[in-house]
Design an enzyme around this catalytic site. Structure first.
Site, PDB file in Angstrom:
ATOM      1  N   ALA A  66       0.773  -1.482   0.066  1.00 33.09           N
ATOM      2  CA  ALA A  66       0.289   0.182  -0.062  1.00 33.09           C
ATOM      3  C   ALA A  66       1.092   1.201   0.458  1.00 33.09           C
ATOM      4  O   ALA A  66       2.090   1.042   0.226  1.00 33.09           O
ATOM      5  CB  ALA A  66      -1.007  -0.501   0.961  1.00 33.09           C
ATOM      6  N   GLY A 109       0.643  -5.267   0.623  1.00 33.05           N
ATOM      7  CA  GLY A 109      -0.757  -5.223  -0.766  1.00 33.05           C
ATOM      8  C   GLY A 109      -0.313  -5.723  -1.527  1.00 33.05           C
ATOM      9  O   GLY A 109      -1.454  -6.411  -2.343  1.00 33.05           O
TER      10      GLY A 109
HETATM   11  N1  CO8 Z   1       4.712   3.434  -0.659  1.00 30.50           N
HETATM   12  C1  CO8 Z   1       5.296   4.216  -0.663  1.00 30.50           C
HETATM   13  N2  CO8 Z   1       6.168   4.404  -1.767  1.00 30.50           N
HETATM   14  C2  CO8 Z   1       6.869   3.581  -1.873  1.00 30.50           C
HETATM   15  C3  CO8 Z   1       6.544   2.128  -1.475  1.00 30.50           C
HETATM   16  C4  CO8 Z   1       5.430   1.996  -0.871  1.00 30.50           C
HETATM   17  N3  CO8 Z   1       4.948   1.283  -0.224  1.00 30.50           N
HETATM   18  N4  CO8 Z   1       7.766   1.217  -1.435  1.00 30.50           N
HETATM   19  C5  CO8 Z   1       8.127   1.891  -2.140  1.00 30.50           C
HETATM   20  N5  CO8 Z   1       7.974   3.401  -2.129  1.00 30.50           N
HETATM   21  C6  CO8 Z   1       8.645   4.280  -2.742  1.00 30.50           C
HETATM   22  C7  CO8 Z   1      10.134   4.986  -1.720  1.00 30.50           C
HETATM   23  O1  CO8 Z   1      10.122   5.558  -0.479  1.00 30.50           O
HETATM   24  C8  CO8 Z   1      11.307   5.364  -3.072  1.00 30.50           C
HETATM   25  O2  CO8 Z   1      10.611   6.393  -3.275  1.00 30.50           O
HETATM   26  P1  CO8 Z   1      11.643   7.836  -3.509  1.00 30.50           P
HETATM   27  O3  CO8 Z   1      12.377   7.654  -4.525  1.00 30.50           O
HETATM   28  O4  CO8 Z   1      11.017   8.808  -3.867  1.00 30.50           O
HETATM   29  O5  CO8 Z   1      12.143   7.673  -2.119  1.00 30.50           O
HETATM   30  C9  CO8 Z   1      10.588   4.147  -4.484  1.00 30.50           C
HETATM   31  O6  CO8 Z   1       9.880   3.544  -4.344  1.00 30.50           O
HETATM   32  C10 CO8 Z   1      11.953   3.447  -4.127  1.00 30.50           C
HETATM   33  O7  CO8 Z   1      11.898   1.897  -3.049  1.00 30.50           O
HETATM   34  P2  CO8 Z   1      13.266   2.248  -2.395  1.00 30.50           P
HETATM   35  O8  CO8 Z   1      14.050   4.102  -2.409  1.00 30.50           O
HETATM   36  O9  CO8 Z   1      12.843   2.291  -1.067  1.00 30.50           O
HETATM   37  O10 CO8 Z   1      13.980   1.064  -3.093  1.00 30.50           O
HETATM   38  P3  CO8 Z   1      14.655  -0.059  -2.398  1.00 30.50           P
HETATM   39  O11 CO8 Z   1      15.037  -0.429  -3.858  1.00 30.50           O
HETATM   40  O12 CO8 Z   1      16.181   0.324  -1.287  1.00 30.50           O
HETATM   41  O13 CO8 Z   1      13.671  -1.183  -1.000  1.00 30.50           O
HETATM   42  C11 CO8 Z   1      11.916  -1.984  -0.669  1.00 30.50           C
HETATM   43  C12 CO8 Z   1      12.812  -1.487  -1.653  1.00 30.50           C
HETATM   44  C13 CO8 Z   1      12.283  -2.264  -0.007  1.00 30.50           C
HETATM   45  C14 CO8 Z   1      10.793  -2.868  -0.838  1.00 30.50           C
HETATM   46  C15 CO8 Z   1      11.731  -0.487  -0.043  1.00 30.50           C
HETATM   47  O14 CO8 Z   1      11.104   0.705  -0.565  1.00 30.50           O
HETATM   48  C16 CO8 Z   1      10.746  -1.370   1.393  1.00 30.50           C
HETATM   49  O15 CO8 Z   1      10.543  -1.194   2.347  1.00 30.50           O
HETATM   50  N6  CO8 Z   1       8.970  -0.521   1.040  1.00 30.50           N
HETATM   51  C17 CO8 Z   1       7.979  -0.662   1.239  1.00 30.50           C
HETATM   52  C18 CO8 Z   1       7.788  -1.661   1.863  1.00 30.50           C
HETATM   53  C19 CO8 Z   1       6.451  -1.817   2.755  1.00 30.50           C
HETATM   54  O16 CO8 Z   1       6.709  -1.831   3.323  1.00 30.50           O
HETATM   55  N7  CO8 Z   1       5.138  -2.657   1.983  1.00 30.50           N
HETATM   56  C20 CO8 Z   1       4.071  -2.259   3.080  1.00 30.50           C
HETATM   57  C21 CO8 Z   1       3.432  -1.464   3.162  1.00 30.50           C
HETATM   58  S1  CO8 Z   1       2.223  -1.812   4.247  1.00 30.50           S
HETATM   59  C22 CO8 Z   1       0.897  -2.316   2.917  1.00 30.50           C
HETATM   60  O17 CO8 Z   1       0.853  -3.340   2.269  1.00 30.50           O
HETATM   61  C23 CO8 Z   1      -0.727  -2.401   4.091  1.00 30.50           C
HETATM   62  C24 CO8 Z   1      -1.810  -3.147   2.787  1.00 30.50           C
HETATM   63  C25 CO8 Z   1      -3.120  -2.743   3.246  1.00 30.50           C
HETATM   64  C26 CO8 Z   1      -4.122  -3.039   2.613  1.00 30.50           C
HETATM   65  C27 CO8 Z   1      -3.625  -2.661   1.543  1.00 30.50           C
HETATM   66  C28 CO8 Z   1      -4.256  -1.297   0.753  1.00 30.50           C
HETATM   67  C29 CO8 Z   1      -3.957  -1.457  -0.588  1.00 30.50           C
END
Ligand code: CO8
Length: 258
Positions: A66, A109
């Protein structure tokens, strides 16, 4: 089909491909994107020119969960009133076969979206996981339920509690993923599987899907009664007449979906 902001869609050989397309943020699922995904899938489900639906990502991700920026300031009342999961519930009502082709991260998500599909083909480089615990929440779109039903309570708890990511190979060993393929072959292999399904009688696929999904929720006896009714129902189709006639006449069948 309507113009979408966060997904791209196309149909080839009666197979619809829905591509998540918000690559700058690893296809983080904001609410509009979920609305777009569900409405595209429902439209293809009703479209007679489509037999199988493939859902895939773009860039480095299937979907990294999400959109954290969008939900960071939410409160319980806002979430209750938004009722966003009503849209997720509609994914379970799609009747046609849905295959997730997972290219990269399928987290939170994004993992839930893949688990809402019927089959998963994963690139060797794909990674799956529920990292919600690391940001103080938990899955909300079926993750705790679907993962537990697939791999059992003990293993599900470990993945959900640690928030660690599993490789495609681990997901395959756990029975979450159907096939693991080289990244450059992901779409080709997924389309090959989709074409195989597209050649089968669509009403058989549809009623098999319905019966298998009942197996997850129903006790065995009730599930078998349900299965039997679907078996009987297929004898009302032209494809049953064609399939059995082709077998007897020793020729290939041609299924029409009627
Ligand atoms: N939300 C918003 N932005 C994100 C997300 C996310 N989930 N994941 C990545 N991004 C963005 C980063 O902020 C970054 O943006 P910017 O370049 O502007 O800084 C860009 O994507 C690239 O990401 P990273 O620089 O972090 O890339 P890395 O290769 O270093 O890391 C990861 C990749 C490990 C995937 C890392 O981005 C990460 O940990 N992301 C978050 C993962 C996460 O916690 N997901 C769970 C979210 S909660 C959820 O899904 C609840 C579900 C509930 C129901 C669903 C409803 C839709």
């Amino acid at each position: 089909m309507t113009k979408f902001a966060y997904i791209r869609t196309r149909v080839e050989d009666e197979i619809a491909v829905v591509e998540l397309y918000r690559p700058d943020v690893l296809n983080a699922l904001n609410r509009q994107m979920v609305t777009e995904i569900v409405s595209a899938l429902e439209a293809y489900d009703r479209n007679d020119g489509v037999r199988v639906i493939v859902l895939t990502g773009s860039g480095r991700a299937f979907a990294a969960g999400a959109d954290i920026d969008e939900m960071a300031g939410d409160d319980p009342i806002k979430l209750e009133l938004l009722n966003q999961f009503a849209e997720w519930d509609r994914l379970a009502l799609i009747k046609k076969p849905m295959i997730a082709a997972v290219n990269g991260f399928a987290l939170g998500g994004g993992f839930e979206l893949a688990l809402s599909c019927d089959l998963i083909v994963a690139a060797e480089t794909a990674e799956f996981g529920f990292p919600e615990v690391n940001i103080g929440v938990m899955p909300g779109a079926g993750g705790t339920q679907r993962l537990t039903k697939l791999i059992g309570k003990t293993k599900a708890l470990e993945w959900l509690w640690t928030g660690e990511r599993m490789s495609a190979k681990e997901a395959h060993a756990l029975g979450i993923v159907n096939r693991v393929v080289a990244p450059e072959l992901l779409l080709e292999e997924t389309m090959r599987l989709a074409r195989k399904l597209a050649a089968k009688p669509p009403l058989s696929l549809r009623l098999i899907k319905e019966a298998v999904n009942k197996a997850v929720d129903y006790p065995l006896y009730e599930g078998m009664q349900f299965e039997r009714k679907n078996f009987y129902l297929l004898f009302a189709t032209e494809d049953q007449k064609e399939g059995m006639a082709a077998f007897i006449e020793k020729r290939e069948p041609r299924f029409q979906g009627r």
